[in-house]
Design an enzyme around this catalytic site. Structure first.
Site, PDB file in Angstrom:
ATOM      1  N   GLY A 115      20.138  -4.526 -12.691  1.00 28.86           N
ATOM      2  CA  GLY A 115      20.516  -3.391 -11.850  1.00 28.86           C
ATOM      3  C   GLY A 115      20.121  -2.049 -12.450  1.00 28.86           C
ATOM      4  N   GLN A 116      20.486  -0.991 -11.755  1.00 29.65           N
ATOM      5  CA  GLN A 116      20.098   0.354 -12.189  1.00 29.65           C
ATOM      6  C   GLN A 116      20.593   0.684 -13.592  1.00 29.65           C
ATOM      7  OE1 GLN A 116      19.725   3.603  -8.893  1.00 29.65           O
ATOM      8  NE2 GLN A 116      21.719   2.676  -8.607  1.00 29.65           N
TER       9      GLN A 116
ATOM     10  N   ASP B  42      26.223 -16.829 -13.722  1.00 34.44           N
ATOM     11  CA  ASP B  42      27.108 -16.427 -12.621  1.00 34.44           C
ATOM     12  C   ASP B  42      28.455 -16.006 -13.208  1.00 34.44           C
ATOM     13  OD1 ASP B  42      28.689 -16.122 -10.410  1.00 34.44           O
ATOM     14  OD2 ASP B  42      28.187 -18.061  -9.512  1.00 34.44           O
ATOM     15  N   ILE B  43      28.724 -14.697 -13.190  1.00 42.04           N
ATOM     16  CA  ILE B  43      29.960 -14.215 -13.827  1.00 42.04           C
ATOM     17  C   ILE B  43      31.220 -14.660 -13.093  1.00 42.04           C
ATOM     18  CG2 ILE B  43      28.847 -12.212 -14.904  1.00 42.04           C
ATOM     19  CD1 ILE B  43      30.247 -10.473 -12.708  1.00 42.04           C
TER      20      ILE B  43
ATOM     21  N   THR C 110      27.514  -3.916  -4.715  1.00 40.16           N
ATOM     22  CA  THR C 110      27.664  -2.485  -4.424  1.00 40.16           C
ATOM     23  C   THR C 110      27.313  -2.134  -2.979  1.00 40.16           C
ATOM     24  OG1 THR C 110      25.411  -2.064  -5.197  1.00 40.16           O
ATOM     25  CG2 THR C 110      27.176  -1.846  -6.816  1.00 40.16           C
TER      26      THR C 110
ATOM     27  N   TYR D 232      34.988  -2.443  -0.905  1.00 41.33           N
ATOM     28  CA  TYR D 232      34.271  -2.188  -2.151  1.00 41.33           C
ATOM     29  C   TYR D 232      35.176  -1.474  -3.155  1.00 41.33           C
ATOM     30  CZ  TYR D 232      31.035   0.010  -5.444  1.00 41.33           C
ATOM     31  OH  TYR D 232      30.419   0.444  -6.594  1.00 41.33           O
TER      32      TYR D 232
END
Length: 285
Positions: free
Chosen positions: A11-12, A37-38, A63, A126
């Site tokens: 990711g970013q 896979d968390i 996100t 979210y």
């Protein structure tokens, strides 16, 4: 040599951490959803116990706000239970943990910046799932850094890359004049993460670049620095498709960083200028 496990490394923020860290000082274990896979407790425990990192940085998360609203179980599984699993293994092996959170844990109804001591009141799936993740981290570990940020831009899909893409395609850009936040560079966020993990200053932090602006002003600044010409239409957030899932006021106050005087974030325009300069280099190669 410090051993660091970055969960969600593609990711970013994970990408930015890998760009700014010194590989001579840190050994890095990068995992993303394809490697680990968390949400699978045993998988997380096994990886942590085998590799025994000194620090776990949780950059993983769902996100996409629309996806979270459509699939709340997925949002909670990744954003909450994933954070729980990483916290469990952090406590078991004695590691520090960094958990990346968001301004969306607040409702956006204030007109003054939110500090770390303001009550959370998320209005979206979210935001609620990210708050649940924060709570798990605090419940299971004491050596934690919960870091909230906002309007992050880096390598990946974000407001800056969308504006640049639309301008390049000659498309109209719509941006809300009454949506306010603190644009923050993923690289600047990475730098403060790498600083904090060398300390024992545990707790919850707001970490955004200095200054604030509207989405409209942000879009105009992006185009100006990039030297691009495109029509930017000023709209109200009420007319935006994001008005149901985005807080109108997403300004975070870096209160703790300021009062303990350990780290100063740069101004957002300065960070955006650095990002656009890198973008120009990449696009003209």
């Amino acid at each position: 040599m410090l051993k660091i496990w970055i969960a969600g490394s593609a990711g970013q923020i994970g990408t930015a951490i890998n760009e700014v860290l010194d590989p001579l000082e840190m050994e890095v274990f990068n995992t993303d959803k394809d490697e680990l896979d968390i949400t699978q407790t045993d998988e997380v425990l096994s990886f942590g116990e085998i590799n025994r990192p000194d620090v776990i940085i949780n950059c993983a998360g769902i996100t996409d706000m629309d996806l979270c609203e459509k699939e709340p179980e997925l949002a909670y599984r990744v954003n909450a239970l994933g954070a729980r699993n990483l916290s469990i293994v952090a406590r078991k092996i004695g590691a520090k943990i960094v958990h990346i959170s968001t301004d969306d844990v607040f409702d956006g109804n204030k007109n003054t910046p939110y500090s770390e001591f303001d009550d959370t009141n998320p209005k979206t799936v979210y935001g609620r799932s990210k708050r649940a993740g924060e709570n798990y981290v605090r419940e299971f570990t004491h050596k934690h850094f919960v870091i909230r940020s906002s309007w992050i831009f880096g390598h990946g899909d974000n407001f800056v890359t969308r504006v640049l893409r639309k301008a390049g395609n000659g498309e109209l850009i719509e941006a809300a004049i009454d949506e306010t936040g603190c644009p923050t560079s993923a690289k600047d966020l990475a730098r403060i993460i790498l600083y904090l993990i060398t300390t024992n200053e545990y707790g919850t932090y707001h970490a955004t670049c200095k200054g604030l602006c509207s989405r409209y002003d942000f879009a105009r600044e992006i185009l100006s620095l990039a030297g691009l010409h495109a029509e930017v239409k000023e709209i109200s957030i009420a007319d935006s498709k994001e008005h149901l899932v985005r807080p109108a006021y997403a300004v975070l106050d870096n209160f703790i960083l300021r009062i303990i005087d350990v780290y100063e974030m740069p101004k957002w325009k300065q960070s955006l200028e650095e990002y656009i300069a890198e973008w120009k280099e990449e696009t003209h190669e």
